[in-house]
Design an enzyme around this catalytic site. Structure first.
Site, PDB file in Angstrom:
ATOM      1  N   ASP A 105     -32.040 153.496  50.044  1.00 37.36           N
ATOM      2  CA  ASP A 105     -31.757 152.981  50.713  1.00 37.36           C
ATOM      3  C   ASP A 105     -32.338 152.969  52.513  1.00 37.36           C
ATOM      4  O   ASP A 105     -32.615 154.019  53.302  1.00 37.36           O
ATOM      5  CB  ASP A 105     -30.496 152.425  51.236  1.00 37.36           C
ATOM      6  N   ASP A 157     -28.478 149.214  42.612  1.00 36.51           N
ATOM      7  CA  ASP A 157     -27.923 149.386  43.131  1.00 36.51           C
ATOM      8  C   ASP A 157     -26.809 147.820  43.760  1.00 36.51           C
ATOM      9  O   ASP A 157     -28.011 146.952  43.185  1.00 36.51           O
ATOM     10  CB  ASP A 157     -27.446 149.833  45.154  1.00 36.51           C
ATOM     11  N   MET A 158     -25.773 147.715  43.774  1.00 35.65           N
ATOM     12  CA  MET A 158     -24.817 146.376  44.635  1.00 35.65           C
ATOM     13  C   MET A 158     -23.552 147.014  44.607  1.00 35.65           C
ATOM     14  O   MET A 158     -22.572 147.165  44.023  1.00 35.65           O
ATOM     15  CB  MET A 158     -24.651 145.488  42.493  1.00 35.65           C
ATOM     16  N   ASN A 159     -23.455 146.780  45.938  1.00 41.17           N
ATOM     17  CA  ASN A 159     -22.214 147.105  46.688  1.00 41.17           C
ATOM     18  C   ASN A 159     -21.008 146.297  46.650  1.00 41.17           C
ATOM     19  O   ASN A 159     -20.757 146.612  48.293  1.00 41.17           O
ATOM     20  CB  ASN A 159     -22.854 147.696  47.404  1.00 41.17           C
ATOM     21  N   TRP A 197     -13.162 152.584  44.061  1.00 42.29           N
ATOM     22  CA  TRP A 197     -14.577 152.841  44.309  1.00 42.29           C
ATOM     23  C   TRP A 197     -14.320 155.204  45.010  1.00 42.29           C
ATOM     24  O   TRP A 197     -13.625 154.794  45.401  1.00 42.29           O
ATOM     25  CB  TRP A 197     -15.227 152.656  46.071  1.00 42.29           C
ATOM     26  N   CYS A 246     -26.699 151.313  39.587  1.00 43.36           N
ATOM     27  CA  CYS A 246     -25.422 151.870  40.540  1.00 43.36           C
ATOM     28  C   CYS A 246     -24.695 150.827  41.388  1.00 43.36           C
ATOM     29  O   CYS A 246     -25.766 149.507  41.306  1.00 43.36           O
ATOM     30  CB  CYS A 246     -26.338 152.529  41.772  1.00 43.36           C
ATOM     31  N   ASP A 250     -20.021 157.637  43.974  1.00 39.74           N
ATOM     32  CA  ASP A 250     -20.410 158.166  45.129  1.00 39.74           C
ATOM     33  C   ASP A 250     -19.693 159.394  45.860  1.00 39.74           C
ATOM     34  O   ASP A 250     -20.213 159.824  46.474  1.00 39.74           O
ATOM     35  CB  ASP A 250     -20.359 156.594  46.142  1.00 39.74           C
TER      36      ASP A 250
HETATM   37  C1  DGJ Z   1     -24.554 152.562  47.545  1.00 40.10           C
HETATM   38  C2  DGJ Z   1     -24.760 153.432  46.556  1.00 40.10           C
HETATM   39  O1  DGJ Z   1     -24.237 153.906  45.246  1.00 40.10           O
HETATM   40  C3  DGJ Z   1     -25.622 155.032  46.915  1.00 40.10           C
HETATM   41  O2  DGJ Z   1     -25.712 155.686  46.167  1.00 40.10           O
HETATM   42  C4  DGJ Z   1     -26.450 154.861  47.791  1.00 40.10           C
HETATM   43  O3  DGJ Z   1     -27.521 153.829  47.517  1.00 40.10           O
HETATM   44  C5  DGJ Z   1     -25.793 153.869  49.059  1.00 40.10           C
HETATM   45  N1  DGJ Z   1     -25.337 152.465  48.583  1.00 40.10           N
HETATM   46  C6  DGJ Z   1     -27.240 153.481  49.606  1.00 40.10           C
HETATM   47  O4  DGJ Z   1     -26.580 151.699  50.509  1.00 40.10           O
END
Ligand code: DGJ
Length: 736
Positions: A368, A479-481, A200, A527, A549
Site C-alpha cells: 500500500d 486487498d479488501m479492508n 481480524w 487478502c 495480518d
Molecule cells: C491490509 C493487509 O492485510 C496488509 O497486509 C496490508 O496490505 C495493508 N492492508 C495495507 O493497507
C-alpha cells in the site's frame, strides 16, 4: 467411482473412492436421503430407509399413506409451507404474495465429467473421466418453478459437490426468498459441530461444541465470508478426533454472506443446509430467467478430521485453484508493508530488493501507498496512478530497478474500494454502495465501490489492466479492508435492492475472471485485512491468500493450524516479521519465526536493510533451506500432530506423495519445569521402510535411522528445552 440408478428400487447411488451417498425416490415424487458415509456395495439400497407414522403434528401428504410426512422424511432439498416444519433449503414468493411451494421429481440425467457454474467459482475436472455428475430435475407445476439439483462425485478425491439451479418456467415473476446450495437430513444427531471463527488478527480458531435440539447456525452478514466465521462446518461423531471417527465436512465455494445451519429435530435427525445467507437477500426471477446457487463441497471421512482436511486440500489445490501457479512453486518474497508502511521511496524499495537478492529472495512486493497522495490510509483509494513524490520516475522505472537487482516485482491494489478523499469519488459519488439520504458509513476512511454495476467494473478492469500491462509485474496482492454497510445500488430497481450483495459478488467474480485471464503469468494473492476472505471462492481466482495480518509466530501457530482444517498449505501466505511483533509486541527468536513462516508460502515482511550480518546469515540459511523443502511443503500431504489450541506446543508434518520424504515441525511455545519425557507419533510414513532423520539446517548433519513403524507407533523423542518459543524442523528421507 460412479453414479448408479436402480430403477427397481428407484435409488441413486453415488459411489466415491471409499464413501457412498444414496438417495431414493419415494412414491415417484420426493427425493429422500438414505445414506452418506462409508462405502457400501448397494445390495439392497431400497430397503434401507424406514418410515413411521407419527402424530398429527407431522402431517402426511398422502391420506392413504400416513407414514409419508415431509416433516419426518429425510430429504435432499426441502421447502416450506407444505408440511415440513424444519429449516428449508429454499423459499419462493409468488406475485400474489403466497410463499408455499413443493418440489416433485420430474427426471434425471447422469453424465461424465462436471459442468462449470455460470458466473461462479467451482471445482472442475480436466478430463471427463475424473468425475461423474447427476442432475435431478424437480418441479413445482402449480407455480411453474423448475429446480435442478446437481451432484458430482470424483474419481480421485472422496468429495461430493452440490449446487442448485432455479428456473422460472411460469409467466409471472417468482421471487426467491431463500436459495441455498443443498440440504441433507442425516438419520441421527450424536454429533459435535466444529467451525472456524475469529476476528481480524485472530482468524480461523477452531471451535467444537455438541449439537443440541434446535438450530446451530454460523453465518456472515458482512458482505464477505469474513474473519468472524469461515464458510465451513463439520459434524463429528462424539469420539471423532484428528485420526479416528466419522466426520462430515461442508464447505461453500462463495465469498459473500453465507449461512450454514445444523438443525436437530425432535426425532433426533440432523438437517444441514448451507448457501447464500437469506438474511437481507431476495432475487427476482422474471419468466424464463434462472438463478444459479454457489457450489458446496461435502466431504465424508471415516478416519477423523485429518483425513477430511487432506481431501479438501487435494481437491482445492488441484481442482479449485487454477492457472499457471496452481502446480508451480510459489516465490519467496519480501513485502515492504511492515518494513516501511507508507513511508518509502524508490531508493528504499530498490535497497530492500538489493539486500533481498543477496539473501536469496525471489520477489519484491510493493504494498500500500504507491498511488495518489497516499501517505496514510485516509485517502486515494480509486486513484490508481503513481505518486510521483515517492516514485518520481514512475512505476515502469521502479519495476526495472528492482528487476535489475535480480528480483521479480509484485504490486498491491485494493480495487474494490474508494476513499471519499479521492479524485474518483469526486467524479463519481454514486459509484459506491449507498442508500440515498443515509450516512455512508466509513471504515478505514473508505467506501466500497458498487461492483454490481457494469460501468464500475469496466472502469476498474481498465485501470488495473493498464498498470499491469505497463510493466513486467509478476505478482498482485488484491486487498479488501472493510465490510459492507448501507448495502444499496443506485442502479437497481426497488424490488431488486436485496440482490445487491450477491450481485456485488457476481460482479467481483467477473472482474477477477477478466483480470486473471488477461494476465495468466501473474501470481494473484488475495487478502482482506489478512484472512477476512480466506474462502474457496477466492481461491478459484487467486491460488493463495494472505493468511492473517497477525505475523506473530505464536499466534500464527493457531491461525495456520485452524486454516489447515480446510485450506491447503499452498494457499497460505506466511511471512517472518520484526520483533517486538507489531500486532502483539511479543519477541520470538528468528528461528521460530522462520519455522512458522516456512510452514506456508514463505516470505519476509521487515526491513532487511537494518539487519546485522549475523541475522542476514541466518535469513540466508532459512531461504536456502526453504528452497530445498518447498516442493514438499507446498505440495506434500499435511498431517497435524500437536494441537496448539490444547497445548502450549504445536507440531505438524508434510509427507511427499511417494512417502520418500517428510518434514516435521515442532514448536514449544512455553517451557515446562522438570518436564516429562515426551514422544510424538508421526503420521503418513511407510511403516515398512526406514527413514534417515536429521535436524533440518543442522550444520553437523547428525543422522539417525528409524523405521517408519517406529516413528509412527513408538514416536519421535521430543527435545527437552529450557526457554519459551523454541522450534525445530526434522527432515526424513526414506533409506534407499
Ligand atoms: C491490509 C493487509 O492485510 C496488509 O497486509 C496490508 O496490505 C495493508 N492492508 C495495507 O493497507
Amino acid at each position: 467411482m460412479g453414479i448408479v440408478y436402480d430403477s427397481n428400487s428407484q435409488t441413486f447411488h453415488l459411489q466415491g473412492k471409499s464413501s457412498s451417498y444414496i438417495m431414493q425416490l419415494i412414491n415417484s415424487k420426493y427425493i429422500a436421503h438414505v445414506h452418506w458415509g462409508r462405502r457400501v456395495r448397494g445390495s439392497n439400497p431400497g430397503g434401507l430407509l424406514v418410515r413411521r407414522r407419527r402424530c398429527s403434528f407431522s402431517p402426511s401428504t398422502d391420506p392413504d399413506d400416513l407414514t409419508l410426512s415431509l416433516d419426518t422424511l429425510p430429504q435432499e432439498f426441502p421447502g416450506y409451507g407444505g408440511s415440513d416444519f424444519r429449516v428449508p433449503a429454499y423459499q419462493v414468493q409468488m406475485e400474489d404474495g403466497t410463499t408455499v411451494s413443493e418440489l416433485i421429481y420430474e427426471s434425471h440425467r447422469i453424465y461424465a465429467g462436471k459442468a462449470r457454474l455460470e458466473g461462479l467459482p467451482s471445482t472442475y475436472t480436466e478430463d471427463e473421466s475424473e468425475a461423474e455428475s447427476i442432475d435431478i430435475i424437480l418441479a413445482d407445476p402449480i407455480i411453474g418453478l423448475k429446480v435442478i439439483l446437481t451432484y458430482t462425485v470424483f474419481r480421485d478425491v472422496d468429495a461430493i459437490t452440490r449446487s442448485v439451479r432455479f428456473i422460472n418456467e411460469s409467466n409471472q415473476s417468482i421471487k426467491l426468498l431463500r436459495a441455498l446450495s443443498f440440504g441433507i437430513d442425516i438419520s441421527h444427531s450424536d454429533f459435535d459441530m466444529l467451525h472456524l471463527s475469529g476476528t481480524w488478527a485472530r482468524e480461523r480458531h477452531i471451535e467444537r461444541r455438541p449439537l443440541a435440539t434446535g438450530g446451530s447456525v454460523i453465518e456472515s452478514r458482512r458482505g464477505a465470508s469474513s474473519h468472524s466465521l469461515n464458510p465451513f462446518m463439520a459434524l463429528l461423531s462424539k469420539q471423532a478426533d484428528e485420526d479416528h471417527g466419522e466426520v462430515y465436512g461442508f464447505s461453500l465455494v462463495y465469498s459473500g454472506n453465507f449461512v450454514a445451519q445444523a438443525e436437530v429435530d425432535p426425532y433426533g435427525t440432523t438437517r444441514v443446509v448451507m448457501g447464500i445467507n437469506s438474511f437481507d437477500f431476495s432475487w427476482l426471477l422474471e419468466p424464463g430467467e434462472a438463478f444459479q446457487t454457489p457450489e458446496a463441497v461435502l466431504v465424508y471421512s471415516a478416519e477423523g478430521l485429518g483425513e477430511m482436511s487432506r481431501t479438501y486440500h487435494k481437491l482445492y489445490r488441484t481442482r479449485l485453484c487454477r492457472g499457471q501457479f496452481r502446480d508451480r512453486h510459489r516465490p519467496i518474497l519480501i513485502n515492504n508493508w511492515e518494513a516501511t508502511y507508507f513511508n518509502f521511496n524508490a531508493n528504499k524499495i530498490e535497497e530492500l530488493a538489493r539486500v533481498g537478492k543477496e539473501l536469496g529472495l525471489e520477489l519484491l512486493v510493493l504494498d500500500d501507498g504507491w498511488f495518489g497522495k497516499r501517505d496514510n490510509d485516509k485517502s486515494s483509494l480509486g486513484d490508481w496512478f503513481v505518486d510521483r513524490n515517492k516514485l518520481p520516475q514512475g512505476m515502469p522505472e521502479l519495476v526495472s530497478r528492482v528487476q535489475q537487482q535480480g528480483l521479480e516485482f509484485g504490486l498491491w491494489f485494493e480495487p474494490e474500494m474508494v476513499s471519499p478523499d479521492s479524485e474518483l469519488y469526486l467524479a463519481h459519488p454514486d459509484w459506491c454502495l449507498h442508500v440515498p439520504g443515509r450516512r455512508r458509513t466509513e471504515a478505514r476512511q473508505q467506501l466500497i465501490l458498487d461492483f454490481s454495476r457494469q460501468d464500475v467494473r469496466d472502469y476498474i478492469v481498465k485501470v488495473i489492466t493498464d498498470i499491469l500491462a505497463s510493466s513486467p509485474i509478476t505478482y498482485v496482492k488484491w486487498d479488501m479492508n472493510r465490510n459492507m454497510t448501507e448495502i444499496g445500488s443506485a442502479q437497481l430497481q426497488p424490488e431488486r435492492q436485496r440482490e445487491t450483495a450477491h450481485r456485488y459478488m457476481l460482479g467481483l467474480y467477473e472482474v477477477l475472471e477478466r483480470i486473471t485471464s488477461a494476465f495468466p503469468s501473474v501470481l494473484f494473492e488475495s487478502c482482506s485485512g489478512g484472512g477476512g476472505r480466506f474462502d474457496p471462492g477466492m481461491l478459484y481466482y487467486m491460488p493463495q491468500t494472505w493468511t492473517s495480518d497477525n505475523t506473530d509466530a505464536v499466534e500464527r501457530l493457531k491461525i495456520q493450524y485452524g486454516t489447515s482444517i480446510v485450506y491447503p498449505i499452498s494457499s497460505m501466505g506466511a511471512h517472518v516479521s520484526a520483533v517486538p511483533n507489531h500486532q502483539v509486541h511479543r519477541t520470538t527468536p528468528l528461528d521460530m519465526r522462520g519455522h512458522v513462516a516456512m510452514s506456508g508460502n514463505f516470505g519476509y515482511e521487515l526491513d532487511l536493510t537494518t539487519f546485522t550480518e549475523a541475522d542476514k546469515e541466518a535469513v540466508k540459511g532459512q531461504i536456502e533451506l526453504y528452497k530445498q523443502l518447498r516442493p514438499l511443503i507446498q505440495f506434500g500431504e499435511f498431517y497435524r500432530l500437536i494441537n496448539p489450541f490444547e497445548q502450549a506446543s504445536a507440531a505438524w508434518m508434510f509427507v511427499s506423495e511417494d512417502k520418500k520424504e517428510a518434514l516435521v515441525a515442532f514448536f514449544q511455545v512455553l517451557s515446562e519445569p522438570n518436564a516429562p519425557l515426551r514422544k510424538m507419533r508421526l503420521k503418513g510414513l511407510a511403516p515398512e521402510n526406514n527413514y534417515l532423520l536429521n535436524e533440518a539446517g543442522d550444520p553437523n548433519e547428525s543422522v539417525e535411522i528409524f523405521g517408519g513403524d517406529e516413528l509412527m507407533h513408538v514416536g519421535l523423542n521430543l527435545p527437552i528445552w529450557k526457554g519459551d518459543y523454541r522450534s525445530r524442523l526434522y527432515r526424513l528421507k526414506m533409506e534407499e
